[in-house]
Motif scaffolding. Structure first.
Motif, short mmCIF file in Angstrom:
data_model
loop_
_atom_site.label_atom_id
_atom_site.label_comp_id
_atom_site.label_asym_id
_atom_site.label_seq_id
_atom_site.Cartn_x
_atom_site.Cartn_y
_atom_site.Cartn_z
N THR A 293 0.83 -1.20 0.00
CA THR A 293 0.00 0.00 0.00
C THR A 293 0.87 1.25 0.00
N LEU A 294 0.25 2.36 -0.44
CA LEU A 294 0.90 3.66 -0.49
C LEU A 294 0.27 4.59 0.53
N HIS A 295 1.09 5.40 1.19
CA HIS A 295 0.61 6.28 2.23
C HIS A 295 1.30 7.64 2.10
N GLY A 296 0.56 8.70 2.46
CA GLY A 296 1.14 10.04 2.44
C GLY A 296 0.05 11.09 2.30
N GLU A 297 0.24 12.23 2.99
CA GLU A 297 -0.76 13.30 2.93
C GLU A 297 -0.82 13.92 1.54
N ASP A 298 0.34 14.09 0.90
CA ASP A 298 0.39 14.69 -0.43
C ASP A 298 0.63 13.62 -1.49
N LEU A 299 -0.13 12.53 -1.38
CA LEU A 299 0.09 11.43 -2.30
C LEU A 299 -0.29 11.79 -3.73
N CYS A 300 -1.34 12.57 -3.90
CA CYS A 300 -1.83 12.88 -5.24
C CYS A 300 -1.68 14.35 -5.61
N SER A 301 -0.99 15.14 -4.79
CA SER A 301 -0.80 16.55 -5.11
C SER A 301 0.59 16.98 -4.67
N GLU B 72 9.08 22.00 -5.21
CA GLU B 72 9.09 21.72 -3.78
C GLU B 72 9.29 20.22 -3.56
N LEU B 73 10.17 19.89 -2.63
CA LEU B 73 10.45 18.48 -2.33
C LEU B 73 9.30 17.87 -1.54
N THR B 74 8.76 16.79 -2.02
CA THR B 74 7.66 16.10 -1.35
C THR B 74 7.83 14.60 -1.56
N GLY B 75 6.88 13.83 -1.08
CA GLY B 75 7.02 12.38 -1.26
C GLY B 75 5.92 11.60 -0.57
#
Length: 429
Positions: A251-259, A264-267
């Motif tokens: 599974t994939l997890h993250g607050e900014d998974l689709c945006s 800016e560095l994100t992930g």
């Protein structure tokens, strides 16, 4: 006192070639017999004088020839003074002699202690190594036993599955052969009479559920770096791993998974699970991630995959272009849950260029020409907003775009009726 080498050098040099070199044994014999010492330069003259400047015995002829201006005295007069200095030196030397002897004794004692201690440590090393070897051998046997049990367990499950499928295959073949023979050789009455029983049997055989894959896999691995606890008091390494990652359960997890934001560095985080849905507690899986722009063919983002070593992987990236992206996350070449998915990269975060104020009238000091992006106006010729007047939002807001939230993104340029000059003036104030 001269050594043999210095004695030969004494004879070779011009200044000392005429000196008489006497062995110490013969000198002792002469002193014991009370024989006089004669000058080596003047053999007929006895050495009765002592030159203080040259610090050596001389005869009368030596005083006349080479020591005329030197202070001298009879040997009997100076022997006590020089003898006393020699006695002091002898005393200090004797004391140092005892000290040196003590140090030599300590060195010998320490040498013995070092040898004894080295032998004791060597015994400890041998005992440690012997115990460690036994612990490793015991751990090896335990691992082999565990491996054998795991192999037998997998083989038993495969045998059970095989026996069930063989029985199902036999029943299906029997039913097919009987039905085929009935349809080809049976009479109309026989077909109609047995139709219900045969159809029920075939329907039952067709409804039997079975797995289309082997019930177990060959995912048996040995990890030498895995901590395996203690054995005989020694920490040992190496464990058998029989859990296999299942991409469909990851599974994939993250607050900014689709945006994300431009530049800016994100992930996001990938969580790997096994076939039962249980989380994998180790890393090392083949994780591949691709992020490509949907509208621009040659635009792609190069992500960084960090293996946390506990079954999780952090994927970080920094998109340079805004727009829609397609993100593919694969483990062992297979898509995980939710992959591929769409990523929306927004434009770079726009900071407010104005001021966060209560109203244009207050922030401009009451100037009539000052404007505000909220579009509010005041009567009496004032072109900006004021408390309780038309267009005022009723709370503090940004003069550049009219937003009422202080921690927000600037919406852009003010309404068209606001001139840039008036806005700039408001910002400055």
């Amino acid at each position: 006192r001269l050594c043999p080498f210095c004695c030969q050098a004494h004879r070779r040099q011009k200044k000392t070639a005429s000196h008489v070199v006497t062995e110490l044994e013969s000198t002792r014999d002469c002193s014991q017999a009370g024989k006089p010492f004669f000058c080596p330069s003047h053999p007929t003259e006895e050495l009765r004088l002592f030159c203080e400047q040259c610090d050596l015995p001389v005869c009368r002829d030596c005083v006349v020839e080479g020591h005329r201006q030197h202070p001298y005295d009879f040997t009997s007069n100076v022997v006590h003074r020089h003898g006393d200095s020699l006695r002091e030196l002898l005393k200090s030397t004797q004391q140092r002699l005892g000290t040196v002897a003590d140090v030599l004794g300590q060195i010998d004692g320490m040498g013995s202690a070092v040898r004894v201690r080295a032998e004791a440590v060597a015994t400890e090393i041998c005992l440690f190594a012997s115990g460690y070897v036994k612990a490793i051998e015991e751990h090896r046997d335990r691992l082999l036993k565990q491996l054998e049990d795991l192999k037998v367990q997998k083989e038993n499950l495969l045998h059970l599955q095989k026996a069930q499928l063989q029985q199902l295959l036999l029943d299906m073949r029997t039913g097919v052969e009987f039905t085929d023979r009935l349809l080809t050789s049976g009479s109309d009455l026989e077909i109609l009479v047995t139709k219900g029983v045969v159809a029920s049997r075939l329907a039952k055989l067709n409804s039997v559920a079975y797995s289309t894959h082997p019930s177990v896999d060959d995912s048996i691995q040995f990890s030498p770096q895995e901590r395996a606890g203690q054995c005989r008091g020694y920490e040992v390494f190496g464990a058998i791993l029989n859990k296999a990652v299942d991409p469909a359960k990851c599974t994939l997890h993250g607050e900014d998974l689709c945006s994300a934001r431009q530049n800016e560095l994100t992930g996001f985080t990938l969580l790997c699970n096994d076939t039962t849905g249980e989380r994998m507690r180790r890393g090392g899986e083949a994780v591949s991630v691709t992020i490509t722009h949907k509208d621009k063919k040659n635009c792609a983002v190069k992500p960084t995959v960090c293996d946390n070593g506990d079954g999780t992987y952090h994927i970080s990236y920094s998109p340079e272009e805004p727009g829609l992206y397609a993100v593919c996350v694969c483990v062992k070449g297979q898509h995980v849950q939710g992959s591929p998915f769409t990523l929306m990269v927004k434009n770079k975060f726009r900071k407010h260029q104005g001021v966060f104020h209560c109203c244009t009238f207050c922030s401009s000091g009451g100037q009539k020409a000052a404007r505000c992006a909220c579009g509010g106006t005041m009567p009496g010729g004032y072109q900006g907003c004021g408390h309780g007047h038309k267009g005022h939002p009723g709370c503090p807001h940004w003069s550049c775009c009219g937003q009422v939230t202080k921690s927000s993104e600037c919406l852009g340029r003010p309404p068209s009726d606001s001139s840039p000059r008036s806005l700039l003036r408001t910002v400055a104030l």
